[in-house]
Each structure stands twice: as structure tokens, then as C-alpha cells.
Design a protein around this motif. Structure first.
Motif, PDB file in Angstrom:
ATOM      1  N   SER A  17     -16.311 -13.056  33.071  1.00 38.15           N
ATOM      2  CA  SER A  17     -15.422 -12.012  32.528  1.00 38.15           C
ATOM      3  C   SER A  17     -16.089 -11.310  31.352  1.00 38.15           C
ATOM      4  O   SER A  17     -16.010 -10.085  31.235  1.00 38.15           O
ATOM      5  N   LEU A  18     -16.741 -12.096  30.475  1.00 37.05           N
ATOM      6  CA  LEU A  18     -17.440 -11.502  29.325  1.00 37.05           C
ATOM      7  C   LEU A  18     -18.604 -10.635  29.790  1.00 37.05           C
ATOM      8  O   LEU A  18     -18.827  -9.557  29.249  1.00 37.05           O
ATOM      9  N   GLU A  19     -19.346 -11.110  30.796  1.00 38.08           N
ATOM     10  CA  GLU A  19     -20.465 -10.322  31.315  1.00 38.08           C
ATOM     11  C   GLU A  19     -19.967  -9.006  31.911  1.00 38.08           C
ATOM     12  O   GLU A  19     -20.578  -7.954  31.704  1.00 38.08           O
ATOM     13  N   ALA A  20     -18.852  -9.072  32.632  1.00 41.61           N
ATOM     14  CA  ALA A  20     -18.278  -7.861  33.223  1.00 41.61           C
ATOM     15  C   ALA A  20     -17.853  -6.888  32.124  1.00 41.61           C
ATOM     16  O   ALA A  20     -18.070  -5.678  32.226  1.00 41.61           O
ATOM     17  N   LEU A  21     -17.256  -7.427  31.058  1.00 42.53           N
ATOM     18  CA  LEU A  21     -16.834  -6.593  29.931  1.00 42.53           C
ATOM     19  C   LEU A  21     -18.053  -5.961  29.261  1.00 42.53           C
ATOM     20  O   LEU A  21     -18.048  -4.774  28.923  1.00 42.53           O
ATOM     21  N   HIS A  22     -19.094  -6.756  29.113  1.00 44.31           N
ATOM     22  CA  HIS A  22     -20.319  -6.251  28.488  1.00 44.31           C
ATOM     23  C   HIS A  22     -20.878  -5.069  29.281  1.00 44.31           C
ATOM     24  O   HIS A  22     -21.233  -4.043  28.712  1.00 44.31           O
ATOM     25  N   SER A  23     -20.914  -5.209  30.609  1.00 45.23           N
ATOM     26  CA  SER A  23     -21.467  -4.090  31.387  1.00 45.23           C
ATOM     27  C   SER A  23     -20.496  -2.909  31.402  1.00 45.23           C
ATOM     28  O   SER A  23     -20.935  -1.758  31.449  1.00 45.23           O
ATOM     29  N   ALA A  24     -19.188  -3.165  31.335  1.00 41.53           N
ATOM     30  CA  ALA A  24     -18.228  -2.051  31.241  1.00 41.53           C
ATOM     31  C   ALA A  24     -18.431  -1.297  29.925  1.00 41.53           C
ATOM     32  O   ALA A  24     -18.413  -0.066  29.893  1.00 41.53           O
ATOM     33  N   PHE A  25     -18.645  -2.050  28.835  1.00 42.58           N
ATOM     34  CA  PHE A  25     -18.877  -1.422  27.531  1.00 42.58           C
ATOM     35  C   PHE A  25     -20.184  -0.637  27.527  1.00 42.58           C
ATOM     36  O   PHE A  25     -20.290   0.387  26.865  1.00 42.58           O
ATOM     37  N   ASN A  26     -21.201  -1.111  28.255  1.00 42.27           N
ATOM     38  CA  ASN A  26     -22.480  -0.389  28.313  1.00 42.27           C
ATOM     39  C   ASN A  26     -22.311   0.987  28.937  1.00 42.27           C
ATOM     40  O   ASN A  26     -23.067   1.905  28.631  1.00 42.27           O
ATOM     41  N   LYS A  27     -21.341   1.125  29.829  1.00 46.10           N
ATOM     42  CA  LYS A  27     -21.127   2.409  30.498  1.00 46.10           C
ATOM     43  C   LYS A  27     -20.429   3.412  29.587  1.00 46.10           C
ATOM     44  O   LYS A  27     -20.449   4.603  29.845  1.00 46.10           O
ATOM     45  N   ILE A  28     -19.776   2.909  28.541  1.00 50.82           N
ATOM     46  CA  ILE A  28     -19.093   3.814  27.602  1.00 50.82           C
ATOM     47  C   ILE A  28     -20.131   4.259  26.583  1.00 50.82           C
ATOM     48  O   ILE A  28     -20.549   3.483  25.736  1.00 50.82           O
ATOM     49  N   ARG A  29     -20.565   5.491  26.696  1.00 54.01           N
ATOM     50  CA  ARG A  29     -21.617   5.956  25.791  1.00 54.01           C
ATOM     51  C   ARG A  29     -21.039   6.281  24.415  1.00 54.01           C
ATOM     52  O   ARG A  29     -19.901   6.711  24.288  1.00 54.01           O
ATOM     53  N   PRO A  35     -30.714   2.320  25.963  1.00 54.53           N
ATOM     54  CA  PRO A  35     -31.158   2.171  27.356  1.00 54.53           C
ATOM     55  C   PRO A  35     -30.091   1.589  28.292  1.00 54.53           C
ATOM     56  O   PRO A  35     -30.047   1.936  29.469  1.00 54.53           O
ATOM     57  N   ALA A  36     -29.217   0.727  27.779  1.00 47.59           N
ATOM     58  CA  ALA A  36     -28.197   0.080  28.624  1.00 47.59           C
ATOM     59  C   ALA A  36     -27.218   1.094  29.228  1.00 47.59           C
ATOM     60  O   ALA A  36     -26.564   0.796  30.230  1.00 47.59           O
ATOM     61  N   ILE A  37     -27.149   2.294  28.641  1.00 51.77           N
ATOM     62  CA  ILE A  37     -26.244   3.321  29.168  1.00 51.77           C
ATOM     63  C   ILE A  37     -26.587   3.622  30.630  1.00 51.77           C
ATOM     64  O   ILE A  37     -25.706   3.898  31.436  1.00 51.77           O
ATOM     65  N   LEU A  38     -27.876   3.533  30.963  1.00 48.25           N
ATOM     66  CA  LEU A  38     -28.317   3.867  32.317  1.00 48.25           C
ATOM     67  C   LEU A  38     -28.355   2.657  33.265  1.00 48.25           C
ATOM     68  O   LEU A  38     -28.796   2.774  34.398  1.00 48.25           O
ATOM     69  N   ASP A  39     -27.879   1.498  32.807  1.00 45.13           N
ATOM     70  CA  ASP A  39     -27.896   0.290  33.640  1.00 45.13           C
ATOM     71  C   ASP A  39     -27.166   0.452  34.971  1.00 45.13           C
ATOM     72  O   ASP A  39     -27.524  -0.168  35.961  1.00 45.13           O
ATOM     73  N   SER A  40     -26.129   1.275  34.989  1.00 45.15           N
ATOM     74  CA  SER A  40     -25.333   1.404  36.218  1.00 45.15           C
ATOM     75  C   SER A  40     -25.916   2.427  37.198  1.00 45.15           C
ATOM     76  O   SER A  40     -25.436   2.547  38.319  1.00 45.15           O
ATOM     77  N   VAL A  41     -26.956   3.162  36.770  1.00 39.10           N
ATOM     78  CA  VAL A  41     -27.533   4.203  37.639  1.00 39.10           C
ATOM     79  C   VAL A  41     -28.361   3.553  38.759  1.00 39.10           C
ATOM     80  O   VAL A  41     -29.254   2.747  38.510  1.00 39.10           O
ATOM     81  N   ILE A  89     -29.284  10.299  37.923  1.00 40.41           N
ATOM     82  CA  ILE A  89     -28.676  10.335  36.584  1.00 40.41           C
ATOM     83  C   ILE A  89     -27.600  11.416  36.531  1.00 40.41           C
ATOM     84  O   ILE A  89     -26.515  11.207  36.003  1.00 40.41           O
ATOM     85  N   MET A  90     -27.918  12.591  37.115  1.00 43.18           N
ATOM     86  CA  MET A  90     -26.949  13.701  37.115  1.00 43.18           C
ATOM     87  C   MET A  90     -25.675  13.360  37.879  1.00 43.18           C
ATOM     88  O   MET A  90     -24.584  13.699  37.450  1.00 43.18           O
ATOM     89  N   THR A  91     -25.823  12.697  39.029  1.00 43.43           N
ATOM     90  CA  THR A  91     -24.657  12.424  39.868  1.00 43.43           C
ATOM     91  C   THR A  91     -23.911  11.150  39.452  1.00 43.43           C
ATOM     92  O   THR A  91     -22.862  10.852  39.993  1.00 43.43           O
ATOM     93  N   SER A  92     -24.472  10.402  38.483  1.00 49.25           N
ATOM     94  CA  SER A  92     -23.750   9.220  37.983  1.00 49.25           C
ATOM     95  C   SER A  92     -22.534   9.741  37.216  1.00 49.25           C
ATOM     96  O   SER A  92     -22.487  10.904  36.820  1.00 49.25           O
ATOM     97  N   ASP A  93     -21.559   8.896  37.004  1.00 52.15           N
ATOM     98  CA  ASP A  93     -20.340   9.340  36.306  1.00 52.15           C
ATOM     99  C   ASP A  93     -20.476   9.255  34.789  1.00 52.15           C
ATOM    100  O   ASP A  93     -19.504   9.095  34.074  1.00 52.15           O
ATOM    101  N   LEU A  94     -21.714   9.394  34.297  1.00 60.14           N
ATOM    102  CA  LEU A  94     -21.951   9.262  32.858  1.00 60.14           C
ATOM    103  C   LEU A  94     -21.900  10.594  32.104  1.00 60.14           C
ATOM    104  O   LEU A  94     -21.908  10.614  30.885  1.00 60.14           O
ATOM    105  N   GLY A  95     -21.885  11.694  32.840  1.00 60.03           N
ATOM    106  CA  GLY A  95     -21.819  13.007  32.193  1.00 60.03           C
ATOM    107  C   GLY A  95     -23.084  13.372  31.438  1.00 60.03           C
ATOM    108  O   GLY A  95     -23.024  13.979  30.375  1.00 60.03           O
ATOM    109  N   PRO A 109     -25.031  13.814  24.753  1.00 57.94           N
ATOM    110  CA  PRO A 109     -24.151  14.864  24.232  1.00 57.94           C
ATOM    111  C   PRO A 109     -23.397  14.366  22.990  1.00 57.94           C
ATOM    112  O   PRO A 109     -23.091  13.180  22.895  1.00 57.94           O
ATOM    113  N   MET A 110     -23.127  15.290  22.077  1.00 63.09           N
ATOM    114  CA  MET A 110     -22.338  14.941  20.893  1.00 63.09           C
ATOM    115  C   MET A 110     -20.924  14.593  21.345  1.00 63.09           C
ATOM    116  O   MET A 110     -20.394  15.203  22.268  1.00 63.09           O
ATOM    117  N   LEU A 111     -20.334  13.627  20.685  1.00 62.97           N
ATOM    118  CA  LEU A 111     -18.963  13.251  21.027  1.00 62.97           C
ATOM    119  C   LEU A 111     -17.985  13.948  20.093  1.00 62.97           C
ATOM    120  O   LEU A 111     -18.156  13.922  18.883  1.00 62.97           O
TER     121      LEU A 111
END
Length: 196
Positions: free
Chosen positions: A27-39, A45-51, A93-99, A114-116
Motif C-alpha cells: 500500500s505504501l509503495e502504491a502511494l509512493h508511485s501515486a505521489f510520484n505522478k503528482i508533479r 526524474p520520478a515524475i516520468l516513472d509511469s511513462v 511523454i506527450m501522450t502520458s497524462d502528465l501534461g 510548467p509553473m503551477l
């Protein structure tokens, strides 16, 4: 009760506890990877782990076909190990849901963060809280399953009620430890997101 029966009971409870802990760690590992997707607006570098990249017909994680580095705190660089992968990686990278909008110069792909806006940050904090709640629920489910197994053992008269209480206490301590870890991760992610 014979001493060797006592040992068996302790083993059974330890097995249940170990299984519960394994689920809680997942569960913690899943949360960690979910948090990595939130830029967070900062390059990491972890932002692109899901690509995933189409590598000779096989969906392959980006980090297995290229090196991802931080150029500065707002830009990532992606260096493919094979030159012919540049357009494929850029598209992935473009078609990933990372924007993110990568830009290629030669063999290097630059990915500016991008600036938040304040609103985007608040949305991302909301997302992080939802992911954390999902993690807490998952950890509590592991506790419920473990306690259910312990109760079954009491019903089958394989362990005593004292063992049941001791086992449930140990499972609760484990649950508290992992829930506290979720809270720590969430607090850190929120601070990261709200830092300008």
C-alpha cells in the motif's frame, strides 16, 4: 497446553502478521508511485516513472530505454540509449497524462516543468489527499483481513482467546505504524506542492 503447541500458535500469528505487513508495505509503495505522478513544478526524474515507451513492439518503462536527469530545478533531460527512440519517447511523454510538453534538440529531449498556479496546487493537494486516503483504506483492509484470519483460528479452536487478543494488538500496532507513515508522506507531499 503443550510448549510445542504454543510455538505453533505463535508461528501462525506471526505468519498472519507477516502477510498483513507485506500488504501494508505494498500500500505504501502504491502511494509512493501515486505521489510520484503528482508533479510539483520542480523537476524530479520520478515524475516520468509511469511513462511507457513502445520499444520494438513492447511497452517498456522509460527508465529502461533512456536516462532521465535533472538539468535544473525546472527541466528534466531524457537521453535515449538508442537515437531512433527519440521521436517515440517524445510522443510517449506527450501522450502520458502528465501534461508535459517535451522539446527535442539533437539526441536529448528536454522536458520543462510548467509553473503551477495556486488553483493547480490546490487541485494536486486534493489529489494527494485522495491518494493518501486510498492508502489508509488499503492498510485498514489488510488489518481487517488479518483480524478475520485470527478470529477464524479461535473459532476452529486452533489458538486461545489470549493469543487472539495478543495477535490483534500486534496487528493494530502495525496498522498504526503504517498509517503514521502515510501521514508523513502526505505532509511532505503537501509541503512540496505548496512551496513556490
Amino acid at each position: 497446553m503443550e510448549p510445542d503447541e504454543r510455538i505453533e500458535e505463535a508461528d501462525v500469528i506471526n505468519d498472519i502478521k507477516a502477510e498483513a505487513e507485506k500488504k501494508m508495505k505494498k500500500s505504501l509503495e502504491a502511494l509512493h508511485s501515486a505521489f510520484n505522478k503528482i508533479r510539483t513544478g520542480r523537476a524530479h526524474p520520478a515524475i516520468l516513472d509511469s511513462v511507457m515507451v513502445n520499444y520494438y513492439g513492447q511497452e517498456t518503462p522509460l527508465k529502461q530505454v533512456a536516462s532521465v536527469n535533472v538539468e535544473d530545478n525546472r527541466t528534466l533531460t531524457v537521453a535515449p540509449w538508442e537515437k531512433n527512440l527519440v521521436p517515440t519517447i517524445e510522443k510517449a511523454i506527450m501522450t502520458s497524462d502528465l501534461g508535459l510538453n517535451p522539446a527535442t534538440s539533437g539526441d536529448i529531449i528536454r522536458v520543462p516543468m510548467p509553473m503551477l498556479t495556486e488553483e493547480t496546487r490546490k487541485e494536486m493537494v486534493k489529489q494527494a489527499k485522495a491518494d493518501a486516503e486510498h492508502g489508509r483504506v488499503s492498510i485498514r483492509n489488510a488489518r481487517r483481513d488479518a483480524n478475520h484470519m485470527i478470529k477464524e483460528l479461535v473459532k476452529e479452536k486452533e489458538i486461545s482467546e489470549d493469543d487472539q487478543h495478543r495477535g490483534e494488538d500486534e496487528i493494530q500496532k502495525l496498522t498504526d505504524k503504517y498509517i503514521a507513515e502515510v501521514e508523513k508522506m502526505l505532509k511532505s507531499k503537501e509541503e512540496d506542492l505548496m512551496a513556490v
